[in-house]
Design a protein around this motif. Sequence first.
Motif, PDB file in Angstrom:
ATOM      1  N   PRO A 185       0.816  -1.227   0.000  1.00 29.19           N
ATOM      2  CA  PRO A 185       0.000   0.000   0.000  1.00 29.19           C
ATOM      3  C   PRO A 185       0.842   1.266   0.000  1.00 29.19           C
ATOM      4  CG  PRO A 185      -0.031  -1.056   2.161  1.00 29.19           C
ATOM      5  CD  PRO A 185       0.635  -2.026   1.230  1.00 29.19           C
ATOM      6  N   GLU A 186       2.100   1.150   0.425  1.00 27.71           N
ATOM      7  CA  GLU A 186       2.956   2.338   0.456  1.00 27.71           C
ATOM      8  C   GLU A 186       3.243   2.872  -0.944  1.00 27.71           C
ATOM      9  OE1 GLU A 186       5.598  -1.270   0.278  1.00 27.71           O
ATOM     10  OE2 GLU A 186       3.826  -0.644   1.406  1.00 27.71           O
ATOM     11  N   VAL A 187       3.114   1.994  -1.965  1.00 29.88           N
ATOM     12  CA  VAL A 187       3.361   2.427  -3.343  1.00 29.88           C
ATOM     13  C   VAL A 187       2.356   3.499  -3.763  1.00 29.88           C
ATOM     14  CG1 VAL A 187       3.325   1.677  -5.759  1.00 29.88           C
ATOM     15  CG2 VAL A 187       4.468   0.274  -4.039  1.00 29.88           C
ATOM     16  N   ILE A 188       1.089   3.300  -3.407  1.00 31.54           N
ATOM     17  CA  ILE A 188       0.063   4.284  -3.743  1.00 31.54           C
ATOM     18  C   ILE A 188       0.269   5.577  -2.958  1.00 31.54           C
ATOM     19  CG2 ILE A 188      -2.394   4.787  -3.534  1.00 31.54           C
ATOM     20  CD1 ILE A 188      -3.006   1.989  -4.345  1.00 31.54           C
ATOM     21  N   LYS A 189       0.620   5.471  -1.703  1.00 30.44           N
ATOM     22  CA  LYS A 189       0.864   6.673  -0.893  1.00 30.44           C
ATOM     23  C   LYS A 189       2.023   7.482  -1.476  1.00 30.44           C
ATOM     24  CE  LYS A 189      -0.812   4.550   3.397  1.00 30.44           C
ATOM     25  NZ  LYS A 189      -0.463   4.125   4.774  1.00 30.44           N
ATOM     26  N   ARG A 190       3.057   6.775  -1.917  1.00 31.02           N
ATOM     27  CA  ARG A 190       4.213   7.444  -2.502  1.00 31.02           C
ATOM     28  C   ARG A 190       3.834   8.174  -3.786  1.00 31.02           C
ATOM     29  NH1 ARG A 190       9.222   3.528  -3.424  1.00 31.02           N
ATOM     30  NH2 ARG A 190       7.837   2.709  -5.052  1.00 31.02           N
ATOM     31  N   TYR A 191       2.992   7.538  -4.573  1.00 30.04           N
ATOM     32  CA  TYR A 191       2.546   8.177  -5.823  1.00 30.04           C
ATOM     33  C   TYR A 191       1.705   9.417  -5.531  1.00 30.04           C
ATOM     34  CZ  TYR A 191      -0.215   9.053  -9.983  1.00 30.04           C
ATOM     35  OH  TYR A 191      -0.831   9.677 -11.041  1.00 30.04           O
ATOM     36  N   GLU A 192       0.731   9.292  -4.650  1.00 32.54           N
ATOM     37  CA  GLU A 192      -0.175  10.405  -4.376  1.00 32.54           C
ATOM     38  C   GLU A 192       0.543  11.599  -3.764  1.00 32.54           C
ATOM     39  OE1 GLU A 192      -3.159   8.571  -1.949  1.00 32.54           O
ATOM     40  OE2 GLU A 192      -4.452   8.122  -3.677  1.00 32.54           O
ATOM     41  N   LYS A 193       1.609  11.331  -3.024  1.00 36.70           N
ATOM     42  CA  LYS A 193       2.367  12.444  -2.432  1.00 36.70           C
ATOM     43  C   LYS A 193       3.013  13.301  -3.499  1.00 36.70           C
ATOM     44  CE  LYS A 193       6.041  13.403   0.921  1.00 36.70           C
ATOM     45  NZ  LYS A 193       7.034  12.829   1.868  1.00 36.70           N
ATOM     46  N   ALA A 194       3.448  12.681  -4.595  1.00 38.32           N
ATOM     47  CA  ALA A 194       4.131  13.423  -5.661  1.00 38.32           C
ATOM     48  C   ALA A 194       3.165  13.923  -6.738  1.00 38.32           C
ATOM     49  CB  ALA A 194       5.202  12.544  -6.302  1.00 38.32           C
ATOM     50  N   PHE A 195       2.196  13.089  -7.138  1.00 41.15           N
ATOM     51  CA  PHE A 195       1.352  13.404  -8.287  1.00 41.15           C
ATOM     52  C   PHE A 195      -0.070  13.803  -7.922  1.00 41.15           C
ATOM     53  CE2 PHE A 195       4.643  10.570  -9.972  1.00 41.15           C
ATOM     54  CZ  PHE A 195       5.067  11.272 -11.082  1.00 41.15           C
ATOM     55  N   GLY A 196      -0.493  13.551  -6.718  1.00 38.96           N
ATOM     56  CA  GLY A 196      -1.844  13.931  -6.326  1.00 38.96           C
ATOM     57  C   GLY A 196      -2.828  12.785  -6.418  1.00 38.96           C
ATOM     58  N   GLU A 197      -4.107  13.129  -6.430  1.00 38.73           N
ATOM     59  CA  GLU A 197      -5.179  12.131  -6.405  1.00 38.73           C
ATOM     60  C   GLU A 197      -5.167  11.265  -7.663  1.00 38.73           C
ATOM     61  OE1 GLU A 197      -8.948  13.755  -4.087  1.00 38.73           O
ATOM     62  OE2 GLU A 197      -8.366  15.121  -5.711  1.00 38.73           O
ATOM     63  N   ARG A 198      -5.738  10.063  -7.506  1.00 37.39           N
ATOM     64  CA  ARG A 198      -5.807   9.137  -8.637  1.00 37.39           C
ATOM     65  C   ARG A 198      -7.162   9.196  -9.340  1.00 37.39           C
ATOM     66  NH1 ARG A 198      -6.295   4.597  -6.555  1.00 37.39           N
ATOM     67  NH2 ARG A 198      -6.470   5.319  -4.400  1.00 37.39           N
ATOM     68  N   ASN A 199      -8.209   9.593  -8.664  1.00 34.76           N
ATOM     69  CA  ASN A 199      -9.534   9.723  -9.257  1.00 34.76           C
ATOM     70  C   ASN A 199     -10.025  11.155  -9.025  1.00 34.76           C
ATOM     71  OD1 ASN A 199     -10.084   6.818  -9.966  1.00 34.76           O
ATOM     72  ND2 ASN A 199      -9.839   6.578  -7.759  1.00 34.76           N
ATOM     73  N   TYR A 200     -10.204  11.899 -10.093  1.00 34.85           N
ATOM     74  CA  TYR A 200     -10.646  13.289  -9.958  1.00 34.85           C
ATOM     75  C   TYR A 200     -11.167  13.755 -11.319  1.00 34.85           C
ATOM     76  CZ  TYR A 200      -6.172  14.418 -12.188  1.00 34.85           C
ATOM     77  OH  TYR A 200      -5.117  14.493 -13.059  1.00 34.85           O
ATOM     78  N   GLN A 201     -11.715  14.945 -11.346  1.00 36.56           N
ATOM     79  CA  GLN A 201     -12.168  15.541 -12.593  1.00 36.56           C
ATOM     80  C   GLN A 201     -11.784  17.018 -12.617  1.00 36.56           C
ATOM     81  OE1 GLN A 201     -16.442  15.739 -13.109  1.00 36.56           O
ATOM     82  NE2 GLN A 201     -16.812  15.965 -10.908  1.00 36.56           N
ATOM     83  N   PHE A 202     -11.640  17.541 -13.820  1.00 38.66           N
ATOM     84  CA  PHE A 202     -11.358  18.970 -13.995  1.00 38.66           C
ATOM     85  C   PHE A 202     -12.054  19.424 -15.274  1.00 38.66           C
ATOM     86  CE2 PHE A 202      -7.995  16.789 -16.287  1.00 38.66           C
ATOM     87  CZ  PHE A 202      -7.837  17.528 -17.454  1.00 38.66           C
ATOM     88  N   THR A 203     -12.207  20.712 -15.391  1.00 40.67           N
ATOM     89  CA  THR A 203     -12.907  21.286 -16.537  1.00 40.67           C
ATOM     90  C   THR A 203     -11.957  22.200 -17.299  1.00 40.67           C
ATOM     91  OG1 THR A 203     -15.028  21.208 -15.377  1.00 40.67           O
ATOM     92  CG2 THR A 203     -14.859  22.692 -17.267  1.00 40.67           C
ATOM     93  N   ALA A 204     -11.938  22.033 -18.615  1.00 41.67           N
ATOM     94  CA  ALA A 204     -11.160  22.890 -19.507  1.00 41.67           C
ATOM     95  C   ALA A 204     -12.111  23.474 -20.538  1.00 41.67           C
ATOM     96  CB  ALA A 204     -10.054  22.097 -20.185  1.00 41.67           C
ATOM     97  N   GLY A 205     -12.281  24.774 -20.518  1.00 44.41           N
ATOM     98  CA  GLY A 205     -13.279  25.376 -21.381  1.00 44.41           C
ATOM     99  C   GLY A 205     -14.657  24.932 -20.934  1.00 44.41           C
ATOM    100  N   LYS A 206     -15.378  24.363 -21.875  1.00 44.08           N
ATOM    101  CA  LYS A 206     -16.705  23.826 -21.572  1.00 44.08           C
ATOM    102  C   LYS A 206     -16.708  22.304 -21.706  1.00 44.08           C
ATOM    103  CE  LYS A 206     -18.507  27.812 -20.787  1.00 44.08           C
ATOM    104  NZ  LYS A 206     -18.972  28.182 -19.439  1.00 44.08           N
ATOM    105  N   VAL A 207     -15.571  21.682 -21.379  1.00 46.26           N
ATOM    106  CA  VAL A 207     -15.423  20.233 -21.474  1.00 46.26           C
ATOM    107  C   VAL A 207     -14.965  19.692 -20.131  1.00 46.26           C
ATOM    108  CG1 VAL A 207     -14.269  18.319 -22.659  1.00 46.26           C
ATOM    109  CG2 VAL A 207     -14.865  20.394 -23.935  1.00 46.26           C
ATOM    110  N   ASP A 208     -15.617  18.643 -19.652  1.00 48.28           N
ATOM    111  CA  ASP A 208     -15.238  17.995 -18.393  1.00 48.28           C
ATOM    112  C   ASP A 208     -14.335  16.789 -18.682  1.00 48.28           C
ATOM    113  OD1 ASP A 208     -16.818  19.770 -16.955  1.00 48.28           O
ATOM    114  OD2 ASP A 208     -18.587  18.458 -17.024  1.00 48.28           O
ATOM    115  N   PHE A 209     -13.259  16.682 -17.908  1.00 50.44           N
ATOM    116  CA  PHE A 209     -12.319  15.569 -18.040  1.00 50.44           C
ATOM    117  C   PHE A 209     -12.423  14.704 -16.790  1.00 50.44           C
ATOM    118  CE2 PHE A 209     -10.862  18.658 -21.025  1.00 50.44           C
ATOM    119  CZ  PHE A 209     -10.270  17.946 -22.059  1.00 50.44           C
ATOM    120  N   ILE A 210     -12.715  13.426 -16.963  1.00 47.90           N
ATOM    121  CA  ILE A 210     -12.905  12.485 -15.863  1.00 47.90           C
ATOM    122  C   ILE A 210     -11.701  11.560 -15.814  1.00 47.90           C
ATOM    123  CG2 ILE A 210     -14.464  10.856 -14.797  1.00 47.90           C
ATOM    124  CD1 ILE A 210     -15.655  13.638 -15.392  1.00 47.90           C
TER     125      ILE A 210
END
Length: 530
Positions: free
Chosen positions: A166-191
């Motif tokens: 499980p430490e592998v995931i913690k190590r990744y999230e510390k550097a790169f952030g969440e693994r499941n998220y969404q963001f919006t660019a313009g009027k397009v949603d990215f999942i």
Amino acid sequence: MLKLAVFLSLIWALTLLYGEMFSFWVPFLSCSWPHPSTSSSMTDGVDHQRDYVKIAVLTDPQLMDRTSLHLAPKSFALEVAQFYTDLYMRRAFLSSILPSKPDIILFLGDYFDGGPFLSDEEWQESWSRFKHIFDIDMLEQTTNIKLYYLAGNHDIGYAAFHSRMPEVIKRYEKAFGERNYQFTAGKVDFITIDAQTLDGHPQNNITPATWEFVKNVSNHLSSNPRVLLTHIPLYRPDQTACGSYRSSSIINQRINRAAQDKEILYQNYITEKGTNDLLDSIKPALILSGHDHDQCTVIHKSKYGSVEEHTLGTISWQQGNLFPSYMLLSASSLILPNGSMSADAISTKVCFLPVQLYIYIWYILLFVITLLIAVFWPTSGVLFPNYLDGFLRNVRGLISSSFWGGGKKLKSEDEIYEYEEIWDAEGSMHLIKKTFKVSSTCSSDSASVERGNAIMRSVARKQETDTSNPADVTLHIGSDTAVKALPRTNKSATKMVIRRLVRTLCIITIVAAFNIPLYMMLLFKDWIDK
């Protein structure tokens, strides 16, 4: 010689400039942002560039480490392989992608090659290399470019790794952030989905968390079109065609599970059930994936209609694909007067990077050509074919005399040619080698040919005439041709070969003295931080 060396130096300089610098400008100059042609009044003379959010999409850099080639850590071979692989991606990023001025840079996973198996120290070293290659610190501190990351199997492993490490995931999230998220660019949603956890056991806490995120996205009502981002491609039937951009053979469905708990150790596609659940829940207008290292475009069928998936090729030239690439994606910021989005709100274009292997092959061929020109190029106006023929003939003669000696050569000639006696006015006899064999029927006892003060007679007649006075005969066997000419010829050929070797060495030295500093300058120009 100097003119030839200067000419070759210029050829090498142009070759190095193209292979190490200009070739990475070509994608930027030839691959532009894909703005839809149906944009609002694109012909009205107004710049509508800001009507779109520009997104550069990269995937699978997979920085080489000790797990890549099974080489000893810190070995010279591994360090060289890492340097040239990292340098290629850094050049591609700085010279091809950044000049396009993207608003967002999206990474689709697999940043390290042996991520789950690296120690914390090795992982931090790879993370530092990644930030250097893609100038992460500079982008975050001095630009408005936003960076988004997606977890890959080479970063956190599959479901079987998650319960054991499980430490592998913690190590990744510390550097790169969440693994499941969404963001919006313009009027397009990215999942963004952690695809490595989708097909795990429901008892595993990580898998239910991913599907809970998918459910929340499904329940959230939005009029924006959606782009599904998944590192592992969605399911497709075996032998599904991948389109014209594909350069390797088709890879069919493959899933490996652990013997004990049946957790997934490897998969190259999401299962059919997981794929259908994603399509029905998220209802994407476009799907982007990586993992396969090669291009693949497929159409998925869902109960809401057809949706296209683009699997991107790797950006690295050391990951099994001769044609590295990246994608330019334009996400519309416009809303039509009726409040809806245009049908082409999302546009994509694949851009191919230089084929590094071809560049290195050309370097090798040019070196061979340079060597041949330096050796065989004539020093005067002598035609090259004649010069080459004479040079090779002298080399063969030198080799023959060195191994078999002059005496054996004369003996061989005696067996092939006939000799004729020539008596001069002083009574001396000379043996002259006859070029062609003279038939006995063409000779006569009374025949004689007078040349100056020398009279040529047949051997038999002269023997009959002068047997009474043998003391006055002096025998000169090929004194001016066979015996004395061969050592002089060998000596001349030896000098000629030595001169050629010295001249070749001088030319290669001049070319190297001019171009090696240029090559080193080009290497470190791109490697050093700006």
